[in-house]
Scaffold this active site. Sequence first.
Site, PDB file in Angstrom:
ATOM      1  N   PHE A 198      12.327 -30.376 -12.496  1.00  0.00           N
ATOM      2  CA  PHE A 198      13.727 -30.289 -12.915  1.00  0.00           C
ATOM      3  C   PHE A 198      14.254 -31.645 -13.392  1.00  0.00           C
ATOM      4  CE2 PHE A 198      18.194 -30.863 -11.841  1.00  0.00           C
ATOM      5  CZ  PHE A 198      18.794 -29.749 -12.420  1.00  0.00           C
ATOM      6  N   ASP A 199      13.979 -32.700 -12.637  1.00  0.00           N
ATOM      7  CA  ASP A 199      14.469 -34.036 -12.994  1.00  0.00           C
ATOM      8  C   ASP A 199      13.957 -34.466 -14.365  1.00  0.00           C
ATOM      9  OD1 ASP A 199      14.130 -33.600 -10.137  1.00  0.00           O
ATOM     10  OD2 ASP A 199      14.909 -35.622  -9.874  1.00  0.00           O
ATOM     11  N   THR A 200      12.631 -34.343 -14.547  1.00  0.00           N
ATOM     12  CA  THR A 200      12.030 -34.779 -15.802  1.00  0.00           C
ATOM     13  C   THR A 200      12.586 -34.006 -16.975  1.00  0.00           C
ATOM     14  OG1 THR A 200       9.978 -35.347 -14.629  1.00  0.00           O
ATOM     15  CG2 THR A 200       9.849 -35.074 -17.022  1.00  0.00           C
ATOM     16  N   TYR A 250      22.069 -37.195  -6.266  1.00  0.00           N
ATOM     17  CA  TYR A 250      21.222 -36.640  -5.212  1.00  0.00           C
ATOM     18  C   TYR A 250      20.240 -37.711  -4.767  1.00  0.00           C
ATOM     19  CZ  TYR A 250      16.536 -36.016  -7.209  1.00  0.00           C
ATOM     20  OH  TYR A 250      15.281 -36.236  -7.691  1.00  0.00           O
ATOM     21  N   ARG A 258      13.716 -27.509  -5.349  1.00  0.00           N
ATOM     22  CA  ARG A 258      14.700 -28.592  -5.425  1.00  0.00           C
ATOM     23  C   ARG A 258      15.583 -28.458  -6.655  1.00  0.00           C
ATOM     24  NH1 ARG A 258      12.970 -34.870  -6.043  1.00  0.00           N
ATOM     25  NH2 ARG A 258      12.270 -34.078  -8.053  1.00  0.00           N
TER      26      ARG A 258
END
Length: 457
Positions: A205-207, A113, A95
Site C-alpha cells: 500500500f505504501d509503495t 502512521y 495494513r
Amino acid sequence: MRTDSSPGSLPAREHLPAAGAGTPVLDVVVPVYNEEKDLRPCVLRLHEHLSRTFPYAFRITVADNASTDATPHVAARLAAELAEVTVFRLEQKGRGRALRTVWSASDAPVLAYMDVDLSTDLNALLPLVAPLISGHSDLAIGSRLARSSRVVRGAKREFISRSYNLILRGSLQARFSDAQCGFKAIRRDVARVLLPLVEDTGWFFDTEMLVLAERAGCRIHEVPVDWVDDPDSTVHIVRTAAEDLRGVWRVGKALATGSLPLDRLARPFGDDPRDRDLKDVPQGLARQLVGFCVVGVLSTLFYLLLYSGFRHFGGSQSANALALLVSAVANTAANRRLTFGVRGCGGAVRHQAQGLVVFGIGLALTAGSLAALNAATADPGHSTELAVLIAANLAATVLRFLLFRAWVFPDAPPAVGAPLTANPPDGRLPEPYRTWSDATVRLQPVPPADTDPRDGR
C-alpha cells in the site's frame, strides 16, 4: 488498478488554518495485529512524546487488524485512560486496508502512521508533519537510506531494503529513497484524491501510494530518521517481498498502458510557479525538447542501421526511403507517447498520417542531399553518404519538432504534474476540494475494501 472512480484535482498547498480548541490537527494511526505485548508501551510513549513536544492538538488511533489475542482489550483500556486515544476495529487483516479505512474516516487535516514497535526515533515526528502543516509538501516519509540517517539492522534486511528500492527506481522510475519505512504522513485533502486509485490493501500500500503521488506531481518530503530494527518483528519477509514484486509488476503495467488517468490529476492554477503567465515562453517546451532529442537520437541510430542494411539490397535512394519510412512511423509513435504525453488510441491514425507528411518533408531533404552528393561525386564513399545524411537529418529534425508541436500535437495534454486549465481561483477551495470545470467528479471518502485473499498476515 482502481479505475472505477475519476480522479479529482489536487488541492492547493496552503498553510493549515488555526484549529479550534480540541480539534486534532494530526491523527497518528498505529496499525496492529496481535500486539498485546507491545501496544500499551507504544501508545503511552507516543502519547507522552506528543503531549510534551507537539504544539497542536492530536489524536492517536489504534487500528486493530482483526486481532485474535488480547489486543482489543488493551486498546480499549488505553482509550478509556487517555482522551486522545481512539480505537478502530477491522474484521479483516491488511495494513493498507487499515490505513485506507481510518484515513478516509478521519477529520484531522494531517494523517500519519507508524509501526507499533516504534523502531523510528520519535524526534523525527515533528519534522515529518511540519511541511504538511505549512503547506510546503503533500506527503512526508521517513527515510532510513538518507546519508544522515542512523540505522541499526541486520545485513539481510539491509540488503532486501536497498534491493527493493533499486527495483522501484529501475522499474517505476521512483525518486523517493525509502518506500518501506513505517513512518509516513499525508495531508487529508491529498489522501481523498489519491486513495481511490490505490488498490493494494497489504504491505505494498505504501509503495503504490507513493508512486502514484509522485507521478501525479505531488511533493514528497523526506526526513532522515534514526531507526533500530525490531528482532521480534512478525513480518514474513519472503512472502512480503513476493507480494511487493507482484505489486510492482501490476503498477508498472497500469502506468505503461495508461489505464491510470494520472495526467488528469493537477494542481489548481497558480499553485505551481511553472503556472505563472510568462510571455513568449511556451509551457512544457523544455521538457518536450529533452524528450524529442532523446527520441530523435534513438530514431537516427535506428534509421542509420536500417539504411546500412537496406543499402546492401538496393540503391541509396530506395534504401533511404525505406529506412526513413520505418523510422518515421516509430518516431511518431514514440514522440506521441513520450514527448507530447498522448495516451490511448484516439487520434493515432491521424497523428501517423500527419507524421508521414512530416516524413515526406524529411525525405525530400535527405533525398535532395543524396542527389546533390551524387551530382558532385560519381562514386561517393559509404562514410561520405552517412555524413551527408546525418547533416540532412539534423535539419529535418529541427523542422520535424516544430511541425510536431505546432501541427501534429498542438493540443497534446500536459505532462504529469503540469497544470490543466482551471476555473479562475477565488482564493479558497470548496469542500472537499476544487474540481476542474466538468472534467472531473467529486470524490467521496473511500469505504473499507472487500476481502483481499492476498492478505494472509
